[in-house]
Design a protein around this motif. Structure first.
Motif, PDB file in Angstrom:
ATOM      1  N   ASN A 160     -31.985  -6.575  -1.116  1.00 33.63           N
ATOM      2  CA  ASN A 160     -31.101  -5.501  -0.651  1.00 33.63           C
ATOM      3  C   ASN A 160     -29.538  -6.059  -0.546  1.00 33.63           C
ATOM      4  N   ARG A 166     -27.098  -4.885   0.742  1.00 33.76           N
ATOM      5  CA  ARG A 166     -26.490  -4.347   2.130  1.00 33.76           C
ATOM      6  C   ARG A 166     -27.183  -5.304   3.226  1.00 33.76           C
ATOM      7  N   GLY A 167     -28.285  -5.754   2.887  1.00 28.87           N
ATOM      8  CA  GLY A 167     -29.145  -6.202   4.052  1.00 28.87           C
ATOM      9  C   GLY A 167     -29.564  -5.335   4.931  1.00 28.87           C
ATOM     10  N   ILE A 168     -30.911  -5.608   5.754  1.00 32.25           N
ATOM     11  CA  ILE A 168     -31.245  -4.850   6.672  1.00 32.25           C
ATOM     12  C   ILE A 168     -30.311  -4.614   7.953  1.00 32.25           C
ATOM     13  N   TRP A 169     -30.461  -3.289   8.275  1.00 31.72           N
ATOM     14  CA  TRP A 169     -29.659  -3.264   9.559  1.00 31.72           C
ATOM     15  C   TRP A 169     -30.079  -3.861  10.844  1.00 31.72           C
ATOM     16  N   SER A 170     -29.281  -4.544  11.427  1.00 34.13           N
ATOM     17  CA  SER A 170     -29.628  -5.331  12.476  1.00 34.13           C
ATOM     18  C   SER A 170     -28.678  -4.904  13.689  1.00 34.13           C
ATOM     19  N   PRO A 171     -29.465  -4.825  14.963  1.00 35.60           N
ATOM     20  CA  PRO A 171     -28.767  -4.513  16.249  1.00 35.60           C
ATOM     21  C   PRO A 171     -28.069  -5.507  16.714  1.00 35.60           C
ATOM     22  N   HIS A 183     -25.824  -7.462  15.115  1.00 37.33           N
ATOM     23  CA  HIS A 183     -24.579  -7.494  14.517  1.00 37.33           C
ATOM     24  C   HIS A 183     -23.794  -6.538  14.574  1.00 37.33           C
ATOM     25  N   GLY A 184     -22.468  -6.789  14.853  1.00 39.73           N
ATOM     26  CA  GLY A 184     -21.195  -5.860  14.555  1.00 39.73           C
ATOM     27  C   GLY A 184     -21.494  -4.883  15.601  1.00 39.73           C
TER      28      GLY A 184
END
Lengths: 139, 394
Positions: free
Chosen positions: A124, A126-131, A133-134
């Motif tokens: 992917n 964009r990468g997998i969404w991670s809680p 980061h950011g």
């Protein structure tokens, strides 16, 4: 030893470099006696057959009698499966459509593609969404 | 009645590819080794000559041949379909394609089997894959280079390619068999190697201490995949023993590459390689197996003159819960080298170190040229590609 290598096998991506048509052979079966083969026999003697076969040089075509049976088209695929279509009482244009369907087929079992997620071998972007980061909110 | 000497009388028709008579074979090969034309054949019947021109030979003659005659190639639907399916160049004749399908275990004569083509094809595959790997990933460790070579054109991959090309194997080789089928004398499939799964390429203590099995010895003494070279067997023993389906398919695919190179030239062979090998997907990051990533990373930083790596927690959640998640970053000074998430602090730190190591080893220049591009006419002057000092030693 610092790093070891893991033995794997690369995955084919048909159509990315070379494209290989999955149908490798089609058999045309007819019966000389029965009336259900009338359309099949007229298809085999018409120029439609030569036009069809010349469009697919990578497919082997065989014509053979199958006495006292309905006429069929039988296609053999690279994945080892085969698909047969009974063409009794069909006109030659209808038989041509059936042959077109078989030669363009992938040979896999029929499956419903509605609702299936997209499957990709690539990572992917964009990468997998991670809680983690950011924009972390402190409560 | 005069005995038919098929192989001698077909000499005038198929000049370079005549099957020698068994009685005189040694003399014939010696006499003809430097000749470019066919040897003058002895007197034969007119009717026999007509027979040789015909595409179909009689059954009793065919059954004596170890592999299909050359004339059968033109009449095989399977062979023509395979030629078209692979989009092979038209300069590659069907007769050669038929020859690539004859394994050495079916026909021991190297003028009829695919052995010479397979040797050339194997070298071409090794050349193209290795130059691509070394130019694209100049820092790859040797064990991973071997693993990547194996993934791109190892025996397992080539056998899969032969299957995906739709090549079927004949039950038994012989002159009467359709030349569009892969011909080899069957052995039962090889037993599974008793190695840990997944199979790793590493320095390993062998039972026989004579074998040097370090990484450097592999690159010098062993084959392209870092494996011990197969012993060269006599033609007779290989014919008696036969071949497995995997080995026969491997040799067939290699032979097709060699045949394309010989008949259609370098550009066509490169194109064929790009179409069928480069287009396959290999995840380079999954080929690594690192045992002590944190130790290796600190050694790497010491060698490169970076500050010693330090692991820091970037974020965490649920430390006291059943499913905690920690995100750990490895820093060298103020530079973040790698980052990893795990259910424990140790796991996250190790994952971060592995990510940092892979980030170093999988460096790829944005633009790179392949050495084989210089073989093309009118190529730009060569600019040296990056050469890395190498992986860190034990």
């Amino acid at each position: 030893m610092v790093v070891q290598g893991v033995k794997t096998v690369s995955k084919a991506q048909n159509g990315l470099g070379a494209f290989i048509l999955q149908c490798k052979r089609i058999d045309f079966h007819y019966c000389d006696w029965a009336g259900s083969s009338r359309g099949m026999k007229s298809f085999l003697t018409s120029p439609l057959l030569a036009q069809f076969t010349s469009r697919y040089p990578g497919v082997e075509f065989r014509v053979s009698p199958r006495p006292n049976k309905h006429p069929i088209l039988k296609a053999y695929y690279i994945n080892g499966r085969e698909k047969a279509v009974c063409v009794r009482n069909l006109e030659r244009e209808q038989i041509l459509k059936k042959a077109d369907f078989l030669v363009a087929n992938s040979g896999k079992k029929n499956e419903l593609i509605r609702g299936k997620t997209v499957v990709s071998q690539n990572e992917n972007v964009r990468g997998i969404w991670s809680p983690m980061h950011g924009g972390i909110k402190s409560i | 009645m005069k005995r038919l000497r098929l192989l001698k009388w077909s000499g005038s028709v198929l000049s370079p590819r005549t099957r020698p008579d068994h009685i005189q074979s040694q003399l014939y090969t010696f006499r003809r080794c430097l000749a470019t034309a066919a040897a003058p054949s002895e007197s034969f019947d007119e009717s026999v000559e007509e027979l040789a021109d015909a595409p179909f030979l009689p059954e009793e003659i065919l059954q004596r041949l170890p592999s299909p005659p050359v004339t059968a190639a033109k009449t095989s639907a399977k062979l023509a379909a395979l030629h078209a399916r692979l989009s092979l160049p038209s300069r590659l004749p069907l007769e050669t394609l038929a020859r690539t399908l004859v394994d050495a275990s079916a026909d021991p004569s190297i003028r009829f089997n695919n052995k010479p083509f397979a040797v050339l094809g194997n070298d071409l595959l090794g050349y193209y894959t290795s130059e691509y790997l070394l130019s694209q990933y100049p820092r790859l460790p040797l064990a991973v280079v071997f693993a990547a070579m194996y993934a791109y054109h190892g025996p397992a991959t080539l056998a899969a390619i032969a299957r995906e090309w739709g090549v079927e194997a004949a039950a038994e080789p012989g002159g009467e068999v359709d030349p569009g089928l892969l011909q080899f004398k069957r052995l039962p499939p090889e037993p599974k190697p008793e190695l840990p799964h997944p199979q790793l390429i590493s320095t390993r203590q062998e039972e026989n201490p004579k074998f040097r099995r370090t990484m450097s010895s592999r690159s010098v003494y062993d084959d392209q995949f870092g494996e011990i070279k197969r012993r060269v067997q006599g033609a007779e023993t290989s014919q008696e023993k036969g071949a497995t389906l995997q080995r026969a398919s491997t040799d067939f695919v290699r032979a097709v590459f060699g045949a394309v190179y010989l008949h259609a030239g370098r550009a066509a062979a490169k194109q064929f390689y790009n179409d069928h090998i480069t287009s396959r997907q290999v995840d380079m990051a999954s080929l690594f197996h690192i045992k002590n990533p944190t130790r290796d990373l600190s050694r790497l930083c010491a060698r490169e003159g970076f500050q010693a790596p330090v692991a820091k927690i970037l974020s965490e959640t649920g430390r006291k819960s059943r499913t905690p998640v920690f995100v750990v970053g490895i820093y060298s000074g103020s530079d973040l080298l790698g980052e990893g998430a795990g259910a424990s602090l140790d796991e996250a730190r190790i994952r971060a170190a592995v990510a940092a190591m892979k980030g170093w080893y999988l460096y790829s220049p944005t633009e790179f040229r392949l050495p084989s591009e210089m073989e093309e006419p009118g190529a730009r002057p060569w600019t040296p590609i990056l050469v890395d000092p190498g992986e860190i030693a034990n």
